[in-house]
Design an enzyme around this catalytic site. Structure first.
Site, PDB file in Angstrom:
ATOM      1  N   HIS A 160       0.857  -1.189   0.003  1.00  0.00           N
ATOM      2  CA  HIS A 160       0.020  -0.046   0.120  1.00  0.00           C
ATOM      3  C   HIS A 160       1.102   1.019  -0.005  1.00  0.00           C
ATOM      4  O   HIS A 160       2.051   1.119   0.530  1.00  0.00           O
ATOM      5  CB  HIS A 160      -1.006  -0.082   1.370  1.00  0.00           C
ATOM      6  CG  HIS A 160      -2.155   0.850   0.993  1.00  0.00           C
ATOM      7  ND1 HIS A 160      -1.959   2.326   1.508  1.00  0.00           N
ATOM      8  CD2 HIS A 160      -3.125   0.582   0.801  1.00  0.00           C
ATOM      9  CE1 HIS A 160      -3.235   2.785   1.316  1.00  0.00           C
ATOM     10  NE2 HIS A 160      -4.119   1.755   1.022  1.00  0.00           N
ATOM     11  N   ASP A 209      -8.135  -5.110   0.141  1.00  0.00           N
ATOM     12  CA  ASP A 209      -8.424  -5.996  -1.039  1.00  0.00           C
ATOM     13  C   ASP A 209      -8.102  -7.536  -0.449  1.00  0.00           C
ATOM     14  O   ASP A 209      -8.577  -8.541  -1.037  1.00  0.00           O
ATOM     15  CB  ASP A 209      -7.736  -5.465  -2.138  1.00  0.00           C
ATOM     16  CG  ASP A 209      -8.381  -4.428  -2.570  1.00  0.00           C
ATOM     17  OD1 ASP A 209      -7.296  -3.470  -2.689  1.00  0.00           O
ATOM     18  OD2 ASP A 209      -9.794  -4.044  -2.486  1.00  0.00           O
TER      19      ASP A 209
HETATM   20  C1  SDX Z   1      -6.491  -0.126  -2.487  1.00  0.00           C
HETATM   21  O1  SDX Z   1      -4.421   4.533  -1.835  1.00  0.00           O
HETATM   22  C2  SDX Z   1      -5.492   3.944  -1.095  1.00  0.00           C
HETATM   23  O2  SDX Z   1      -5.794   4.301   0.081  1.00  0.00           O
HETATM   24  C3  SDX Z   1      -6.165   2.742  -1.946  1.00  0.00           C
HETATM   25  C4  SDX Z   1      -7.084   1.839  -1.122  1.00  0.00           C
HETATM   26  C5  SDX Z   1      -8.190   2.737  -0.803  1.00  0.00           C
HETATM   27  O3  SDX Z   1      -9.016   2.279   0.287  1.00  0.00           O
HETATM   28  O4  SDX Z   1      -8.658   3.847  -1.662  1.00  0.00           O
HETATM   29  O5  SDX Z   1      -6.311   1.603   0.350  1.00  0.00           O
HETATM   30  C6  SDX Z   1      -7.584   0.768  -1.735  1.00  0.00           C
HETATM   31  O6  SDX Z   1      -6.393   0.479  -3.672  1.00  0.00           O
HETATM   32  C7  SDX Z   1      -5.394  -0.950  -1.887  1.00  0.00           C
HETATM   33  C8  SDX Z   1      -4.111  -1.213  -2.837  1.00  0.00           C
HETATM   34  C9  SDX Z   1      -4.774  -2.365  -3.629  1.00  0.00           C
HETATM   35  N1  SDX Z   1      -3.808  -2.688  -4.596  1.00  0.00           N
HETATM   36  C10 SDX Z   1      -3.030  -4.023  -4.518  1.00  0.00           C
HETATM   37  O7  SDX Z   1      -3.322  -4.724  -3.509  1.00  0.00           O
HETATM   38  C11 SDX Z   1      -1.958  -4.108  -5.636  1.00  0.00           C
HETATM   39  C12 SDX Z   1      -0.777  -4.924  -4.979  1.00  0.00           C
HETATM   40  N2  SDX Z   1      -0.068  -3.790  -4.335  1.00  0.00           N
HETATM   41  C13 SDX Z   1       0.710  -2.948  -5.087  1.00  0.00           C
HETATM   42  O8  SDX Z   1       1.280  -3.062  -6.502  1.00  0.00           O
HETATM   43  C14 SDX Z   1       1.514  -1.950  -4.357  1.00  0.00           C
HETATM   44  O9  SDX Z   1       1.799  -1.954  -3.091  1.00  0.00           O
HETATM   45  C15 SDX Z   1       0.466  -0.454  -4.656  1.00  0.00           C
HETATM   46  C16 SDX Z   1       0.352  -0.142  -5.937  1.00  0.00           C
HETATM   47  C17 SDX Z   1      -0.616  -0.533  -3.874  1.00  0.00           C
HETATM   48  C18 SDX Z   1       1.330   0.752  -3.877  1.00  0.00           C
HETATM   49  O10 SDX Z   1       2.462   0.543  -4.880  1.00  0.00           O
HETATM   50  P1  SDX Z   1       3.564   1.928  -4.283  1.00  0.00           P
HETATM   51  O11 SDX Z   1       3.312   2.504  -3.300  1.00  0.00           O
HETATM   52  O12 SDX Z   1       3.852   2.695  -5.670  1.00  0.00           O
HETATM   53  O13 SDX Z   1       4.864   0.802  -4.285  1.00  0.00           O
HETATM   54  P2  SDX Z   1       5.627   0.350  -4.968  1.00  0.00           P
HETATM   55  O14 SDX Z   1       5.255  -0.586  -6.174  1.00  0.00           O
HETATM   56  O15 SDX Z   1       6.859   1.291  -5.251  1.00  0.00           O
HETATM   57  O16 SDX Z   1       6.291  -1.113  -3.884  1.00  0.00           O
HETATM   58  C19 SDX Z   1       7.086  -0.577  -3.262  1.00  0.00           C
HETATM   59  C20 SDX Z   1       7.943  -1.795  -2.748  1.00  0.00           C
HETATM   60  C21 SDX Z   1       8.285  -2.543  -4.281  1.00  0.00           C
HETATM   61  O17 SDX Z   1       9.759  -3.223  -3.586  1.00  0.00           O
HETATM   62  P3  SDX Z   1      11.068  -2.690  -4.184  1.00  0.00           P
HETATM   63  O18 SDX Z   1      10.939  -2.889  -5.830  1.00  0.00           O
HETATM   64  O19 SDX Z   1      11.442  -1.185  -3.648  1.00  0.00           O
HETATM   65  O20 SDX Z   1      12.135  -3.732  -3.782  1.00  0.00           O
HETATM   66  O21 SDX Z   1       7.024  -3.043  -2.394  1.00  0.00           O
HETATM   67  C22 SDX Z   1       7.058  -3.807  -3.002  1.00  0.00           C
HETATM   68  C23 SDX Z   1       7.438  -3.436  -4.452  1.00  0.00           C
HETATM   69  O22 SDX Z   1       8.208  -4.558  -5.391  1.00  0.00           O
HETATM   70  N3  SDX Z   1       5.648  -4.540  -3.265  1.00  0.00           N
HETATM   71  C24 SDX Z   1       5.259  -5.798  -3.212  1.00  0.00           C
HETATM   72  C25 SDX Z   1       3.840  -6.026  -3.398  1.00  0.00           C
HETATM   73  N4  SDX Z   1       3.651  -4.571  -3.378  1.00  0.00           N
HETATM   74  C26 SDX Z   1       4.634  -3.859  -3.204  1.00  0.00           C
HETATM   75  N5  SDX Z   1       5.826  -6.952  -3.137  1.00  0.00           N
HETATM   76  C27 SDX Z   1       5.173  -8.122  -3.244  1.00  0.00           C
HETATM   77  N6  SDX Z   1       4.018  -8.011  -3.427  1.00  0.00           N
HETATM   78  C28 SDX Z   1       3.169  -7.041  -3.496  1.00  0.00           C
HETATM   79  N7  SDX Z   1       1.883  -7.015  -3.531  1.00  0.00           N
END
Ligand code: SDX
Length: 382
Positions: free
Chosen positions: A264, A319
């Protein structure tokens, strides 16, 4: 003026709001100061809507009047229902069908509500949109099943009425309360992507239908609201495989797949909404005896936690558990994100109205990195 590039507007402060606050370090969410745990356990979605739109929790008299006004707006014009059926027959995706249907609603608003600068009118339009989304979605799903729409029942709550229109039978109390709680949990969440989208649209003084349809578009993405459907599809893939959940996740991660429902932009610990939904799923699973999705989900969470994701601030979000709860209510998988929109429309409308009260066009800067002084050559000389 800072020239530091903030991709994804990460950490950038763009507005002040009284509506909701997310503390990502401790895993806390409040709506106008009320903790989400208290609201989930003690307030109906109608009470939460009133709180977001009017600034305080309603008295019993205020709530009854507000709920009655909302229920009175549930009916949807036949033209819109015909379009919903056409889209269902065409195999359209539910979020796209919802976006189309909501964009049609403006054609039926009274002329007296037309002025986008009239915020009372905007809230009246927002009430109509919020009241009609469940009717639209239930009609869409029934059309896919070859069934006629079920007319809304004004005597049922917002949550119970949706389940009634979906199945044609009144839900039991546990199902209605569970769904109502899920709507409360998803109603607002600071300046998430879909809420900010609605605000950007509202900041041009466009009508609130445009803001809500923009929010629907943003929410449909797999990085945002689309994740709840992706989580259930992962669980179904695990179930159809010959692997246990942990082995499946190990292999998926080795293939470079991200596990939806984890991570997140704001929460660096477990999302409080995920905790509440996990508890509800446990209750439902234990009473039904079907603990499969609960077992898979908790096994995956434990494994990813052991793998150190939590230490890196990657934890379960709302989620990760919501789909399993919806599945226990018999709701089809591709209706999970539309249900997120059904609830979050309340938050989008609240933020649009709040921002327009002290409006300023949202227009950030971009750094130009393209060529300069390009010499133009007419097409027949190129
Ligand atoms: C919602 O914003 C809100 O408030 C949203 C929400 C709401 O109520 O409106 O809370 C609802 O959208 C919840 C989020 C739902 N999405 C997911 O579950 C999709 C999976 N998660 C992601 O792809 C990610 O965590 C985001 C998109 C939600 C957030 O992405 P960011 O802040 O841009 O973070 P990032 O993609 O840069 O990741 C940061 C690190 C990375 O590691 P490094 O590359 O730095 O080593 O975290 C890792 C990512 O690889 N990472 C994960 C991961 N999600 C992030 N690693 C493994 N599994 C995952 N699911």
């Amino acid at each position: 003026m800072s020239d530091e590039l903030k991709r994804g507007l990460e950490g950038v402060l763009v507005a002040e709001s009284d509506l909701s606050y997310v503390d990502g370090e401790v895993g806390k969410l409040v709506y106008r100061g009320y903790d989400i745990e208290d609201l989930a356990q003690g307030a109906s979605y109608e009470e939460v809507l009133y709180l977001l739109w009017h600034g305080s929790l309603p008295t019993r008299e205020e709530l009854d009047a507000f709920a009655a006004d909302l229920a009175a707006e549930r009916a949807v014009d036949d033209d819109v229902l015909d379009t919903v059926r056409t889209l269902a027959d065409a195999g359209e995706r539910p979020m796209a069908a919802l976006r189309t249907a909501v964009s049609m609603l403006s054609a039926y608003e009274p002329e007296s509500d037309a002025d986008p600068a009239d915020l009372d009118a905007t809230l009246r339009k927002g009430r109509r949109i919020t009241a009609k989304i469940p009717t639209i979605l239930a009609a869409f799903e029934r059309a896919r099943q070859g069934e006629d729409p079920v007319a809304p029942d004004p005597d049922l709550s917002h949550a119970a009425n949706f389940l009634y229109m979906l199945t044609g039978t009144e839900p039991d109390d546990v199902s209605a309360e569970t769904f109502d709680m899920a709507l409360t949990l998803h109603a607002d969440h600071g300046l998430n992507a879909s809420t900010f989208t609605a605000m950007v649209i509202g900041s041009t003084m466009a009508d609130v239908y445009s803001g809500v349809t923009g929010g629907i578009g943003a929410l449909s993405g797999p990085l945002h609201g689309g994740a709840n459907q992706d989580v259930m599809e992962v669980l179904q893939e695990v179930d159809a495989s010959d692997k246990d959940p942990v082995q499946w996740v190990k292999d998926a991660r080795e293939e470079g797949r991200r596990i939806p429902g984890f991570g997140h932009r704001v929460y660096k610990v477990k999302d409080p909404r995920a905790k509440i939904l996990e508890g509800k799923l446990r209750d439902l699973a234990e009473s039904s005896g079907d603990t499969k999705w609960l077992d898979y989900t908790t096994a995956i969470e434990e494994y990813l936690t052991e793998q150190g994701l939590l230490d890196k601030g990657i934890a379960p979000n709302v989620d990760f558990y919501s789909g399993s709860v919806y599945d226990s209510l018999g709701i089809p998988v591709d209706m999970y994100t539309p249900i997120f929109a059904m609830s979050r429309a309340g938050g989008w409308i609240a933020h649009v109205v709040e921002y327009q009260e002290d409006n300023r066009l949202i227009r950030p800067r971009g750094r130009y990195t393209g060529p300069e002084d390009s010499a133009f050559v007419p097409v027949d000389e190129r």
